[in-house]
Scaffold this motif. Structure first.
Motif, PDB file in Angstrom:
ATOM      1  N   HIS A  46      -1.089   7.295   5.085  1.00 22.47           N
ATOM      2  CA  HIS A  46      -2.053   7.256   3.912  1.00 22.47           C
ATOM      3  C   HIS A  46      -2.671   6.026   3.436  1.00 22.47           C
ATOM      4  O   HIS A  46      -3.335   5.926   2.320  1.00 22.47           O
ATOM      5  CB  HIS A  46      -1.250   8.002   2.785  1.00 22.47           C
ATOM      6  CG  HIS A  46      -0.606   9.357   3.436  1.00 22.47           C
ATOM      7  ND1 HIS A  46      -1.554  10.388   3.451  1.00 22.47           N
ATOM      8  CD2 HIS A  46       0.642   9.755   3.791  1.00 22.47           C
ATOM      9  CE1 HIS A  46      -0.741  11.454   3.811  1.00 22.47           C
ATOM     10  NE2 HIS A  46       0.712  11.005   3.965  1.00 22.47           N
TER      11      HIS A  46
ATOM     12  N   TRP B  99       0.654   4.553  -2.633  1.00 22.29           N
ATOM     13  CA  TRP B  99       0.391   5.593  -2.299  1.00 22.29           C
ATOM     14  C   TRP B  99       1.537   6.611  -2.826  1.00 22.29           C
ATOM     15  O   TRP B  99       1.536   7.765  -3.451  1.00 22.29           O
ATOM     16  CB  TRP B  99       0.467   5.822  -0.713  1.00 22.29           C
ATOM     17  CG  TRP B  99       0.256   7.252  -0.431  1.00 22.29           C
ATOM     18  CD1 TRP B  99      -0.666   7.975  -0.643  1.00 22.29           C
ATOM     19  CD2 TRP B  99       1.196   8.089  -0.082  1.00 22.29           C
ATOM     20  NE1 TRP B  99      -0.664   9.292  -0.246  1.00 22.29           N
ATOM     21  CE2 TRP B  99       0.525   9.448   0.112  1.00 22.29           C
ATOM     22  CE3 TRP B  99       2.612   8.087   0.288  1.00 22.29           C
ATOM     23  CZ2 TRP B  99       1.489  10.488   0.581  1.00 22.29           C
ATOM     24  CZ3 TRP B  99       3.155   8.978   0.681  1.00 22.29           C
ATOM     25  CH2 TRP B  99       2.688  10.501   0.691  1.00 22.29           C
TER      26      TRP B  99
ATOM     27  N   GLU C 279     -14.468   2.310   5.008  1.00 18.64           N
ATOM     28  CA  GLU C 279     -13.687   2.074   3.866  1.00 18.64           C
ATOM     29  C   GLU C 279     -14.563   1.840   3.004  1.00 18.64           C
ATOM     30  O   GLU C 279     -15.314   1.006   2.785  1.00 18.64           O
ATOM     31  CB  GLU C 279     -12.551   1.309   4.065  1.00 18.64           C
ATOM     32  CG  GLU C 279     -11.398   1.672   4.837  1.00 18.64           C
ATOM     33  CD  GLU C 279     -10.439   0.852   4.853  1.00 18.64           C
ATOM     34  OE1 GLU C 279     -10.006   0.191   3.718  1.00 18.64           O
ATOM     35  OE2 GLU C 279      -9.561   0.516   6.089  1.00 18.64           O
TER      36      GLU C 279
ATOM     37  N   ASN D 248      -6.608   1.544  -2.017  1.00 19.56           N
ATOM     38  CA  ASN D 248      -7.532   0.297  -1.952  1.00 19.56           C
ATOM     39  C   ASN D 248      -7.857   0.143  -3.573  1.00 19.56           C
ATOM     40  O   ASN D 248      -7.658  -1.110  -3.884  1.00 19.56           O
ATOM     41  CB  ASN D 248      -9.022   0.592  -1.384  1.00 19.56           C
ATOM     42  CG  ASN D 248      -8.622   0.308   0.210  1.00 19.56           C
ATOM     43  OD1 ASN D 248      -7.850  -0.032   0.693  1.00 19.56           O
ATOM     44  ND2 ASN D 248      -9.740   0.761   0.822  1.00 19.56           N
TER      45      ASN D 248
ATOM     46  N   ARG E 124      -4.547   3.618   3.923  1.00 18.86           N
ATOM     47  CA  ARG E 124      -5.849   3.065   4.094  1.00 18.86           C
ATOM     48  C   ARG E 124      -7.010   4.027   2.943  1.00 18.86           C
ATOM     49  O   ARG E 124      -8.085   3.804   3.103  1.00 18.86           O
ATOM     50  CB  ARG E 124      -6.498   2.860   5.560  1.00 18.86           C
ATOM     51  CG  ARG E 124      -5.741   2.181   6.373  1.00 18.86           C
ATOM     52  CD  ARG E 124      -5.586   0.850   6.297  1.00 18.86           C
ATOM     53  NE  ARG E 124      -6.633   0.108   5.915  1.00 18.86           N
ATOM     54  CZ  ARG E 124      -6.415  -1.140   5.608  1.00 18.86           C
ATOM     55  NH1 ARG E 124      -5.287  -1.841   5.698  1.00 18.86           N
ATOM     56  NH2 ARG E 124      -7.452  -1.795   5.296  1.00 18.86           N
ATOM     57  N   GLU E 125      -6.290   4.789   2.431  1.00 17.93           N
ATOM     58  CA  GLU E 125      -7.069   5.731   1.562  1.00 17.93           C
ATOM     59  C   GLU E 125      -7.709   4.845   0.470  1.00 17.93           C
ATOM     60  O   GLU E 125      -7.191   3.989   0.076  1.00 17.93           O
ATOM     61  CB  GLU E 125      -6.382   6.847   0.917  1.00 17.93           C
ATOM     62  CG  GLU E 125      -5.737   7.834   1.938  1.00 17.93           C
ATOM     63  CD  GLU E 125      -4.903   8.930   1.531  1.00 17.93           C
ATOM     64  OE1 GLU E 125      -4.711   8.818   0.187  1.00 17.93           O
ATOM     65  OE2 GLU E 125      -4.344   9.655   2.240  1.00 17.93           O
ATOM     66  N   GLY E 126      -8.943   5.157   0.187  1.00 19.68           N
ATOM     67  CA  GLY E 126      -9.974   4.438  -0.785  1.00 19.68           C
ATOM     68  C   GLY E 126      -9.098   4.390  -2.285  1.00 19.68           C
ATOM     69  O   GLY E 126      -9.345   3.179  -2.871  1.00 19.68           O
ATOM     70  N   LYS E 127      -8.250   5.401  -2.544  1.00 19.52           N
ATOM     71  CA  LYS E 127      -7.834   5.282  -3.831  1.00 19.52           C
ATOM     72  C   LYS E 127      -6.657   4.356  -3.919  1.00 19.52           C
ATOM     73  O   LYS E 127      -6.153   3.590  -4.751  1.00 19.52           O
ATOM     74  CB  LYS E 127      -6.998   6.921  -3.989  1.00 19.52           C
ATOM     75  CG  LYS E 127      -6.798   7.313  -5.454  1.00 19.52           C
ATOM     76  CD  LYS E 127      -6.358   8.416  -5.496  1.00 19.52           C
ATOM     77  CE  LYS E 127      -5.504   8.858  -6.810  1.00 19.52           C
ATOM     78  NZ  LYS E 127      -4.371   9.640  -6.661  1.00 19.52           N
TER      79      LYS E 127
ATOM     80  N   ARG F  66       0.693  -1.051  -0.104  1.00 17.39           N
ATOM     81  CA  ARG F  66       0.067   0.002  -0.078  1.00 17.39           C
ATOM     82  C   ARG F  66       0.747   1.396   0.084  1.00 17.39           C
ATOM     83  O   ARG F  66       0.529   2.192  -0.650  1.00 17.39           O
ATOM     84  CB  ARG F  66      -0.950   0.090   1.148  1.00 17.39           C
ATOM     85  CG  ARG F  66      -2.059  -1.111   1.240  1.00 17.39           C
ATOM     86  CD  ARG F  66      -2.701  -1.086   2.514  1.00 17.39           C
ATOM     87  NE  ARG F  66      -3.936  -2.103   2.425  1.00 17.39           N
ATOM     88  CZ  ARG F  66      -4.936  -1.729   2.013  1.00 17.39           C
ATOM     89  NH1 ARG F  66      -5.318  -0.461   1.629  1.00 17.39           N
ATOM     90  NH2 ARG F  66      -5.874  -2.553   2.017  1.00 17.39           N
TER      91      ARG F  66
END
Ligand code: DC
Length: 222
Positions: free
Chosen positions: A91, A46, A164, A98, A93-96, A42
């Motif tokens: 950062h 990011w 989320e 995921n 766990r941000e939807g983007k 992840r």
């Protein structure tokens, strides 16, 4: 590949199967460090998103990563991680992230770099390490392996409760069907279903399984 100096507990499984809660709790019970390798994939995602790298193109991902420096270490029994001097963990766990992490995780150059870091961490301390390929690729030689899954409805609900947006089934398909280190259950892993049991029940089961394999708990971080 050098063998780890310390014991490694490998925990793999599907998205939102409860791996992190289970792994963290098990690490506390055993007094081992806890490493979430999903956070590494992840973090790289990011970092590349910040640089507008088109993540659907494996060559662009490989080129984007080539310019980065990676530092991983254990701090207070947990993973500390920097990419080109920046901590991406706030950062991840941000939807983007995921949405695009499975695109990055399928790239061979990314996996090669992160697997080497993961293997190095096991030279430093006893570990509980969670991910998708820990029991199959990163530490195939460890006898201590678990594979977590849960009913798809339970898993989707779990993510929703965490606030989320995460297309978990889509991620599972990409993770299971990729060419490099696909998500699969190691033949010698103990399968656990977190939709049928509480975390406490799963931990009790896991500790009995580890004891039956001769592993004794020790306290390194308390
Ligand atoms: O465990 P997680 O959901 O935070 O992982 C995010 C993504 O990272 C997952 O969809 C696939 C990838 N991953 C991987 O390919 N290998 C690992 N060892 C850990 C995660």
């Amino acid at each position: 590949m050098s063998h780890p100096v310390h014991p490694v507990i490998a925990i793999d499984g599907t998205a939102a199967s409860g791996k992190s809660t289970f792994s963290r709790r098990l690490s506390q019970k055993l007094g081992y460090a806890y490493v979430n390798t999903g956070a590494m994939y992840r973090g790289v995602t990011w970092y590349l998103q910040q640089r507008n790298v088109p993540l659907g193109e494996p060559e662009a991902v490989t080129r984007g990563l080539a310019g980065a420096t990676l530092e991983t270490r254990l701090e207070n029994g947990e993973l500390a991680f920097r990419i080109s001097g920046v901590d991406p963990l706030p950062h991840v766990r941000e939807g983007k992230v995921n949405d695009e992490v499975s695109l990055v995780a399928r790239v061979a150059a990314v996996r090669k770099l992160l697997v080497a870091e993961q293997q190095r961490l096991a030279q430093l301390a006893p570990l509980v390490m969670e991910g998708r390929d820990i029991g199959t690729v990163v530490f195939p030689q460890t006898p201590y392996k678990f594979f977590l899954d849960a009913d798809a409805v339970v898993r989707a609900q779990r993510r929703q409760n965490q606030g989320e947006t995460d297309a978990i089934l889509q991620r599972d398909v990409l993770d299971q069907q990729r060419e490099n280190s696909p998500l699969t259950c190691a033949s010698d892993a103990l399968r656990l279903d977190s939709s049928l049991s509480t975390v406490d029940e799963l931990i009790a089961l896991a500790l009995r399984h580890l004891a039956s394999l001769g592993l004794k708990s020790q306290s390194h971080f308390s």
